[in-house]
Enzyme design. Structure first.
Site, PDB file in Angstrom:
ATOM      1  N   HIS A 138      -3.252   9.997   4.271  1.00 30.90           N
ATOM      2  CA  HIS A 138      -3.718   8.694   4.157  1.00 30.90           C
ATOM      3  C   HIS A 138      -5.034   8.323   4.581  1.00 30.90           C
ATOM      4  O   HIS A 138      -5.409   8.341   5.940  1.00 30.90           O
ATOM      5  CB  HIS A 138      -2.849   7.507   5.059  1.00 30.90           C
ATOM      6  CG  HIS A 138      -2.922   5.884   4.534  1.00 30.90           C
ATOM      7  ND1 HIS A 138      -4.041   5.441   5.060  1.00 30.90           N
ATOM      8  CD2 HIS A 138      -2.186   5.029   3.921  1.00 30.90           C
ATOM      9  CE1 HIS A 138      -3.952   3.959   4.459  1.00 30.90           C
ATOM     10  NE2 HIS A 138      -2.850   3.892   3.934  1.00 30.90           N
ATOM     11  N   CYS A 183       0.972  -1.191   0.078  1.00 32.92           N
ATOM     12  CA  CYS A 183       0.054   0.035   0.061  1.00 32.92           C
ATOM     13  C   CYS A 183       0.906   1.389   0.025  1.00 32.92           C
ATOM     14  O   CYS A 183       1.924   1.035  -0.070  1.00 32.92           O
ATOM     15  CB  CYS A 183      -1.172  -0.022   1.246  1.00 32.92           C
ATOM     16  SG  CYS A 183      -0.189   0.258   2.841  1.00 32.92           S
TER      17      CYS A 183
END
Length: 688
Positions: free
Chosen positions: A612, A460
């Protein structure tokens, strides 16, 4: 199988926190209302006899008590909300389902109100048959006594119905009942079936729980409290402690109050005894927290500060003071416990054993203090000192001082003896291998044990996720030397924190494993060196504003070890309240992750920030996100960057908490403003 079950248990544990979070408010009302009736206090303050004051105190006491009387209903609604991502339809379905389930059990077993009243009469006479009744009056419904377990079961089923049917499509003539409107309907059917099943399945389960309760509480309660304290603390790192203590707090044990009603569970019994004004017999599974939370852990924080390197004491002192004060005042210990849990597990082992002895010592001394939130000074005042004559709360202070001394010297000795890398004692420098951009994925692959050792590869925006065949072949130190700021190990799953370049490393590793690219040959590069001095312009100060409308929380409270442990860098957590993420400063878009869940920005002064959006949202594959900008695009502070479907994220992601990280802080200073409510025009951080 085990890991999937473990994940489900973690979700249930978090869901149980929602109804538990209501209890402090109810406990405060009950404690203050009851204290205002205290005869000793009334003698000191006769004005408490005033009719208006008496009415206010009675209302406060009743308002608090009604919450404890209806805990099963609150657990049904709270569990459904927690497991369904906070959607109100799931809560409504749980409420309807809980009522129907209880009504079904009452009718199937022919339970009447007369059965309940006959129990109440027997309870006043303290008959043997009345001690463990099988029936109860739940919101006016005569039914089986399932307690909070019944609420949790129905809440979990309602959440399952919601997650399964919230987007169901029906024929046009039934279109009105499609989607979320269908959830309470199907939950009603499930509740009837559950009620029928429990009518026959619950009585033996109830007998088993009663037998277990009697064994734990009557055979050797002293040993039970010790084991309880050890297991409860041991489960903190896994987030499963809420599941473990719930039966002890809300089901095990029984007490018949002055109204002839049966009250079950250590915490609920203590509150009932508080209202009845009788000597406390409950509190064995709450009192033990006060000595180590108020005294022991703050002393451990001082030991960690004392052993920090001189040049890092200022930073560590601030962190430990904040964490220690939080533990003392509120009993929230996770920020302090997690500061040494992963870097020095031996300290956590010492802490777990001492926590067990704390429960044991408090029980042996006869100290009985309830709690609704945790074992901090606030609860100590409300449930201990205000009832000191019945709770023996003053004994906590000398015992706590002894625990502070023991914690300090044991932590201090262990840190020095075993050279533990507690905060402030990390290595001055980590050897960094000379690995070029082209060679880095090859070196990481080698450190992971080679191609044959890779079972699954993913990434990720923050970390490289690798499932390996044999963990012993992984060179963790080598991975860190290649630039990873941390490596997490969960079974055979390795997470290497390489930051925004993680996805590129994964991409290149996949090509290496498939044979698409080969290792570059060693090349010596000669550069012409200039004698001219290089002038570097000072970056100055960079103001960073909120990325939207919402709440700012400390980074340590972000529910992800990588971010909370500052492996990616320092910063804050942001809880968005509106579905729009905006630029926190004037700068350039450097990275947009393919799944759109994370954005990398660079300010005009060179400060790099990672936003994020949510936790583990990479798994959503872009669903719920709409990017409004492109890579290399110039943006201004407050400019919208991303539209976010918050409802979708709440339903499908573990959390919507959005870490906002400075990824190149290095030797610069970060000043975090004391801000909670935020909007795009509010300053939240400054990099100097």
């Amino acid at each position: 199988m085990f890991k999937k079950l473990f994940g489900q248990l973690q979700r249930i544990g978090k869901a149980l926190m929602l109804p538990v979070a209501i209890l402090p408010a109810a406990g405060i009302l009950l404690a203050f209302g009851n204290a205002m009736h205290n005869e000793q206090l009334v003698e000191i303050a006769p004005w408490l006899k005033n009719d208006i004051i008496v009415m206010i105190s009675s209302v406060m006491e009743a308002a608090g008590q009604v919450v404890f009387d209806n805990l099963p209903l609150l657990f049904a609604v709270g569990t459904a909300l927690g497991l369904a991502g906070g959607d109100g339809v799931a809560a409504l379905a749980a409420l309807v389902g809980y009522l129907i389930m209880n009504a079904t059990m009452g009718k199937v077993l022919h339970i009447t109100i007369d059965d309940i009243f006959s129990y109440a009469k027997g309870a006043k006479e303290l008959s043997q048959a009345a001690k463990e009744p099988a029936h109860a009056l739940v919101l006016g419904i005569p039914t089986l006594q399932t307690g909070v377990f019944g609420g949790i079961i129905m809440g979990a089923l309602a959440a399952w119905c919601y997650n399964k049917f919230y987007n169901i499509t029906l024929p046009p003539f039934l279109g009105f009942f499609a989607g979320k409107r269908f959830v309470p309907i199907v939950t009603s059917v499930v509740a009837i079936a559950t009620g029928v099943v429990l009518s026959f399945a619950w009585p033996p389960i109830q007998d088993g729980l009663n037998s277990l309760s009697n064994f734990l509480l009557n055979k050797n309660l002293t040993l039970t409290t010790f084991i309880f304290g050890i297991i409860e603390r041991s489960l903190i790192p896994f987030g499963l402690h809420h599941i473990f203590y719930s039966p002890f707090w809300f089901e095990f044990g029984s007490y018949t109050n002055h109204a002839g009603e049966l009250v079950r569970g250590d915490q609920r019994i203590w509150m009932a005894q508080l209202k009845d004004g009788v000597p406390f017999t409950a509190g064995a599974f709450t009192t033990g927290k006060y000595p180590f939370m108020m005294f022991g852990l703050p002393a451990a924080a001082f030991a960690i500060y004392k052993n920090a390197r001189p040049e890092r004491k200022k930073i560590v002192g601030g962190l430990m003071l904040s964490a220690g004060l939080t533990a003392f005042l509120t009993g929230i210990t996770e920020p302090l416990e997690f500061s040494f849990l992963f870097v020095a597990p031996v300290l956590y082992g010492i802490h777990v054993l001492l926590a067990g002895t704390s429960f044991l010592v408090m029980h042996l001394l006869g100290v009985k203090i309830g709690m609704t939130f945790s074992g901090g000074f606030i609860d100590y005042i409300l449930y201990g000192l205000l009832n000191w004559d019945r709770s023996h709360a003053l004994l906590v202070i000398p015992v706590g001082i002894v625990y502070a001394i023991v914690y300090y010297f044991l932590f201090d000795f262990a840190i020095r003896k075993f050279k533990l890398k507690t905060p402030g004692r990390e290595d001055e420098e980590t050897e960094i291998r000379n690995s070029s951009v082209a060679k880095l994925p090859f070196d990481v692959l080698d450190a992971m044990g080679g191609k044959e050792n890779i079972k699954h590869l993913d990434a990720c925006i923050t970390r490289l996720r690798v499932e390996v065949v044999d963990k012993s072949k992984v060179d963790v130190a080598g991975i860190k030397a290649l630039g990873a700021s941390g490596v997490l190990e969960v079974g055979n799953n390795m997470q290497a924190i390489f930051g925004p370049k993680s996805d590129q490393i994964k991409h290149d590793m996949a090509k290496i494993m498939s044979g698409e690219i080969t290792k570059p040959s060693e090349t010596t590069v000669t550069e012409e060196m200039s004698d001219e001095p290089v002038h570097v312009e000072a970056l100055g100060t960079t103001d960073i504003y909120a990325p939207g409308v919402g709440q700012i929380i400390p980074l340590s409270e972000v529910p992800d070890q990588v971010f909370a442990g500052k492996m990616m860098g320092d910063g804050v957590g942001f809880i968005p309240e509106k579905g729009e993420i905006v630029a926190p400063f004037d700068g350039t878009v450097k990275t947009i992750f393919p799944t759109k869940h994370a954005i990398g920005l660079e300010s005009e002064s060179g400060v790099e920030v990672l936003i994020h959006i949510g936790i583990d949202t990479v798994k959503l594959n872009g669903e719920g996100f709409e990017s409004l900008i492109n890579v290399d695009e110039k943006v201004t502070q407050g400019q919208p960057l991303m539209k976010v479907n918050l409802a979708y994220l709440k339903a499908h992601a573990p959390s919507i908490v959005t870490p906002m990280i400075i990824t190149n802080l290095e030797n610069k200073e970060l000043v975090i403003e004391d801000v909670q409510d935020a909007d795009p025009g509010k300053l939240i951080m400054t990099v100097k």
